[in-house]
Structure formats: structure tokens, C-alpha cells
Motif scaffolding. Structure first.
Motif: not given
Length: 322
Positions: A161-167, A185-187, A217-220
């Protein structure tokens, strides 16, 4: 040798004609100088300069190449060879062939590191990269990449998923939603600091996009930074007070934030960001104004940057806000 037939005299006459923009005469004098001294590369670079001003850029480059070849053959001063290379670069830049121009500038700098040309080459390299980045932008492709990323995210395949989001971000770098998706996705990948950076970018691009605050907020929350998470949820509720996810998140923060208030205040007071805010002369004036007129805070909260700083000071217990 008669002064009138002296190569340097012909060059001087050519220079005078060049400055007067009498390019025909300039060519005649430089040609005569070359005839009298065909191994002097300066005459060729001077002719190249005339061609450049006339917009005859291919001829300009041709003269520069002649100057370089003769310079190599006669072991001319490397600064003169560098000058011919730089002049060829200028011609390619004028032709909008930026990569060729940069190549010539780099060749010139390998002969002699002229500080002004160093600046010019760096600026050109930056322009090339920016042009390539803009040429790569394609919102339609970004949308497809985001959809693919969402599919892999739902399956729990977060690296793919990250590869697609990066692109997607590369293809549409001003789309706030893409940073929000990538932050989620990073979280999941527990790369919380990068997730926060994406959330901040998302919020900067679209301050009214509520998911940017909720995902921040979710990451924190995952980092157990309850006070900061609480503030992010409050920011979300300022946009939509009925948002159920933000309401539940806020309640969760309040339930879990069992840090001793004094310890929390001490920790925040030692926060470099708080110290930087307190050192800011503009903020000191603003705080003085607020102490004299508490109602002034409403006006300042309209500015997102000032609001962020004020909330940071509130969390540190330095100011009160209702």
C-alpha cells in the motif's frame, strides 16, 4: 607587423563593433584576427558571443567547439577553455536544452571553478529537477495509485500500500487526501514520526480536511502522547463538532491521560518548541496584548500558525484559553 594588421588590434575593433551591436563588422574583424592568428582561441569565443547575440545558437556552439579543440591542441590556459564551454552552455540554455546546458556548465567547472558559474549551474540543476517533477504530475494516475493503495491497505498489506501511496503523492503532490492516506499506512507500519509529518502536510494543504487532524491524533495516540492527541481531536471537533470518531478519540485521550499535571508541565516547559515560541519577540508582544485584553485571543486564533503556538503554550500551562 603593421598595427592595422595586428590580430589584437582586429580583436579590439571587433569588440568595439560588438558593443555597438554592429555584429556584421564584429564578425569581419574577428575573422581577420583568426586569419592572422588561427591558434588564438579567444577570437573564436568572441565570434561565438556575436552568434549568441544574433540568436544563431548552433553557430555559437560550433565556434565554442573550435575554440576548445584548438585550446586542447595548443595547451591554452584552462580558464579560456572553461570560458568557451560555459558559452556553449549559455547557448544550449537559450535553446531550452537545459540538460545539455548543465552538461556544458559542469565541463566548464571541471576546467575552472568559477564561483558565478557554480551558482548558475546549481540554479539550473534545481530548475531541471523541478521541471521533471512537474512533468511527472498526473492527477489521474495519482487517483489510480491511491485506489490501489486503498485495496492493499484493506488487505493489511501495508508495505505494498505504501508503494502505491508514495507514487500517488509524487503524481499529485498538492492533494491533501493522499498525505492523509499515507499517514494512516505509516501509522500501521509504526513509523509514527513520518505519519505526523504527512498529517502536518495534509493540514497545511487543506486546513479544513478533518481526517488530517484525526489521523494525526491516531498517530499521537499510538505514541501515547495523550495531550497532543487530545489537541488534535479538539482541532478536528472545531471543524465538525458532531464527528463521532473525533468525539470518541477525545474521550479516550482524557481517560488515558493519567500523567501527573506538574510532570506534564515540566516536560512541556523543557520542550524546545515551547522555548522557541517564548523567545519569539512577536509572540511575546501577542501574549502581553492577551494579558491586557483576554478577548484578543479570538482574533489570533483565526491564524493557524498562531493558533498552533497558543495551544502549545496552553498545554504547557503557560496560558489559559477558554
Amino acid at each position: 607587423m603593421n598595427d592595422r594588421s595586428c590580430p589584437s588590434r582586429k580583436k579590439d575593433l571587433g569588440n568595439t563593433a560588438y558593443k555597438a551591436k554592429d555584429f556584421g563588422k564584429a564578425h569581419q574583424h574577428y575573422d581577420k584576427a583568426i586569419e592572422l592568428d588561427p591558434k588564438n582561441i579567444t577570437f573564436y569565443t568572441n565570434k561565438a558571443a556575436v552568434f549568441y547575440e544574433e540568436g544563431k545558437l548552433d553557430e555559437c556552439v560550433e565556434q565554442c567547439n573550435k575554440a576548445i579543440d584548438i585550446g586542447r591542441e595548443t595547451r591554452a590556459d584552462y580558464k579560456l577553455i572553461a570560458k568557451a564551454m560555459a558559452r556553449a552552455g549559455n547557448a544550449f540554455q537559450k535553446k531550452d536544452d537545459l540538460k545539455q546546458a548543465l552538461s556544458w556548465f559542469e565541463k566548464s567547472l571541471s576546467e575552472f571553478r568559477d564561483p558565478e558559474l557554480v551558482k548558475k549551474a546549481k540554479a539550473l540543476e534545481k530548475n531541471i529537477k523541478e521541471a521533471e517533477r512537474l512533468a511527472y504530475v498526473n492527477p489521474e494516475i495519482a487517483k489510480k495509485e491511491k485506489e490501489s493503495g486503498n485495496e492493499f491497505f484493506k488487505k493489511g498489506d501495508y508495505p505494498t500500500a505504501m508503494r502505491h501511496y508514495n507514487e500517488a503523492v509524487k503524481r499529485d503532490p498538492l492533494n491533501a487526501i493522499l498525505y492523509s492516506n499515507r499517514a494512516a499506512c505509516l501509522t500501521k507500519l509504526m513509523e509514527f514520526q513520518r505519519a505526523l509529518e504527512d498529517c502536518d502536510t495534509c493540514i497545511k494543504l487543506d486546513p479544513k480536511f478533518i481526517k488530517g487532524y484525526i489521523r494525526k491524533a491516531a498517530a499521537l495516540t499510538a505514541m501515547k502522547e495523550w495531550s497532543q492527541a487530545q489537541r488534535a481531536y479538539e482541532d478536528a471537533l472545531n471543524i465538525d463538532s458532531t464527528n463521532a470518531e473525533a468525539q470518541e478519540g477525545l474521550r479516550n485521550c482524557i481517560r488515558n491521560n493519567d500523567e501527573d499535571p506538574e510532570k506534564a508541565r515540566e516536560r512541556l516547559m523543557n520542550d524546545p518548541e515551547v522555548q522557541e515560541i517564548l523567545r519569539d519577540p512577536g509572540m511575546r508582544i501577542l501574549l502581553e496584548q492577551m494579558s491586557q485584553d483576554p478577548g484578543a485571543v479570538r482574533e489570533h486564533l483565526q491564524n493557524p500558525e498562531i493558533r498552533k503556538k497558543l495551544l502549545k503554550l496552553r498545554d504547557a500551562g503557560i496560558i489559559q484559553m477558554r
